[in-house]
Design an enzyme around this catalytic site. Structure first.
Site, short mmCIF file in Angstrom:
data_model
loop_
_atom_site.label_atom_id
_atom_site.label_comp_id
_atom_site.label_asym_id
_atom_site.label_seq_id
_atom_site.Cartn_x
_atom_site.Cartn_y
_atom_site.Cartn_z
N TYR A 124 0.82 -1.21 0.00
CA TYR A 124 0.00 0.00 0.00
C TYR A 124 0.85 1.26 0.00
CZ TYR A 124 0.43 -0.71 5.12
OH TYR A 124 0.88 -0.94 6.41
N ASP A 152 -2.36 -4.12 18.98
CA ASP A 152 -3.76 -4.11 18.52
C ASP A 152 -4.69 -4.70 19.58
OD1 ASP A 152 -3.04 -4.66 14.97
OD2 ASP A 152 -2.90 -2.89 16.26
C1 LIG Z 1 3.54 1.13 9.75
C2 LIG Z 1 5.05 1.07 9.81
C3 LIG Z 1 5.70 0.23 10.69
N1 LIG Z 1 7.07 0.20 10.72
C4 LIG Z 1 7.71 -0.72 11.65
C5 LIG Z 1 7.31 -0.53 13.10
C6 LIG Z 1 7.32 -1.91 13.68
O1 LIG Z 1 8.62 -2.21 14.19
C7 LIG Z 1 7.04 -2.82 12.50
C8 LIG Z 1 5.61 -3.37 12.49
O2 LIG Z 1 4.75 -2.25 12.61
P1 LIG Z 1 3.22 -2.48 12.91
O3 LIG Z 1 3.06 -3.58 13.93
O4 LIG Z 1 2.60 -1.13 13.21
O5 LIG Z 1 2.69 -3.01 11.51
P2 LIG Z 1 1.15 -3.25 11.12
O6 LIG Z 1 0.39 -3.83 12.27
O7 LIG Z 1 1.15 -3.96 9.82
O8 LIG Z 1 0.60 -1.78 10.93
C9 LIG Z 1 0.11 -1.31 9.69
O9 LIG Z 1 -1.10 -1.96 9.46
C10 LIG Z 1 -2.25 -1.21 9.16
C11 LIG Z 1 -3.18 -2.09 8.37
C12 LIG Z 1 -2.02 0.09 8.52
O10 LIG Z 1 -2.83 0.59 7.73
C13 LIG Z 1 -0.84 0.87 8.91
O11 LIG Z 1 -0.12 1.30 7.75
C14 LIG Z 1 0.10 0.20 9.81
O12 LIG Z 1 -0.26 0.60 11.11
O13 LIG Z 1 7.25 -2.03 11.32
C15 LIG Z 1 7.85 1.01 9.91
O14 LIG Z 1 9.10 0.99 9.96
N2 LIG Z 1 7.22 1.86 9.04
C16 LIG Z 1 5.85 1.92 8.94
O15 LIG Z 1 5.32 2.71 8.11
#
Ligand SMILES: Cc1cn([C@H]2C[C@H](O)[C@@H](COP(=O)(O)OP(=O)(O)O[C@H]3O[C@H](C)C(=O)[C@H](O)[C@H]3O)O2)c(=O)[nH]c1=O
Length: 185
Positions: free
Chosen positions: A132, A170
């Site tokens: 995305y 979450d």
């Molecule tokens: C979002 C993001 C995360 N990270 C790193 C931070 C954490 O160490 C790792 C996992 O992050 P997170 O657990 O927030 O990832 P998701 O649960 O997939 O979160 C995403 O999932 C939902 C569906 C969304 O729409 C958002 O873009 C985003 O919040 O990636 C980064 O380095 N850059 C980024 O842009």
């Protein structure tokens, strides 16, 4: 590129044309000139890509607050997901309303989500990948999340009775009742 509106203002479904031949297909997954001609002119600055191994993985409902609010263009590069956006723009006629649809490698559909929405998805197949585009950079200090199963939003997720895979962040997300929207319609 086909563009379909939803019942929520500015939330739209984009389906790029696929040029099939004996090798498979070719598709322009994003073309800024084409989209600005259709009235959608967004300067995306970051592409994200995540893999979720098991069916029933839920990521979301996430948002980034201003000044780093993100519009997103979401597609499924492998497998199948149920993607959901929730309008949380204060003053919007559809505030608190959600819209969901299946995105898959097969259907090639993309969900165009303006800034001011919560975003999340549930995987419907193993090894599902989403790719995305985001209109602002990652800003962890602006990152927030609301419970994906909050009864005040009432998302009708397609899977029930399965063990969902959810991150600790979450699981500990805000209830919608405690969420204070930083967005204005
Ligand atoms: C979002 C993001 C995360 N990270 C790193 C931070 C954490 O160490 C790792 C996992 O992050 P997170 O657990 O927030 O990832 P998701 O649960 O997939 O979160 C995403 O999932 C939902 C569906 C969304 O729409 C958002 O873009 C985003 O919040 O990636 C980064 O380095 N850059 C980024 O842009």
């Amino acid at each position: 590129m086909e563009i379909e509106k939803t019942h929520i203002p500015d939330l739209a479904i984009l389906t790029p044309r696929r040029f099939g031949d004996e090798r498979g297909f070719f598709s322009e997954s994003w073309n800024r000139k084409v989209m600005s001609g259709l009235g959608v002119d967004i300067d995306f600055v970051q592409d994200n890509h995540s893999l979720s191994r098991t069916v029933g993985t839920v990521r979301g409902l996430h948002y980034q607050s201003p000044p780093h609010a993100q519009a997103k263009l979401v597609r499924c590069g492998r497998g199948r997901i149920y993607d959901v956006a929730v309008d949380v723009r204060a003053g919007s006629p559809t505030f608190g309303q959600w819209y969901g649809l299946e995105l898959s490698f097969e259907n090639g559909r993309q969900l165009m989500i303006p800034a001011g929405f919560l975003h999340g998805f549930m995987t419907l197949e193993p090894d599902s990948e989403i790719i995305y585009k985001c209109s602002d950079y990652y800003a962890p200090e602006c990152d927030g999340s609301v419970r994906f199963d909050d009864p005040d939003i009432g998302i009708e997720w397609p899977l029930s009775g399965v063990q969902f895979t959810v991150s600790a962040k979450d699981r500990d997300a805000l209830s919608f009742r405690d969420f204070q929207s930083p967005f204005i319609y």
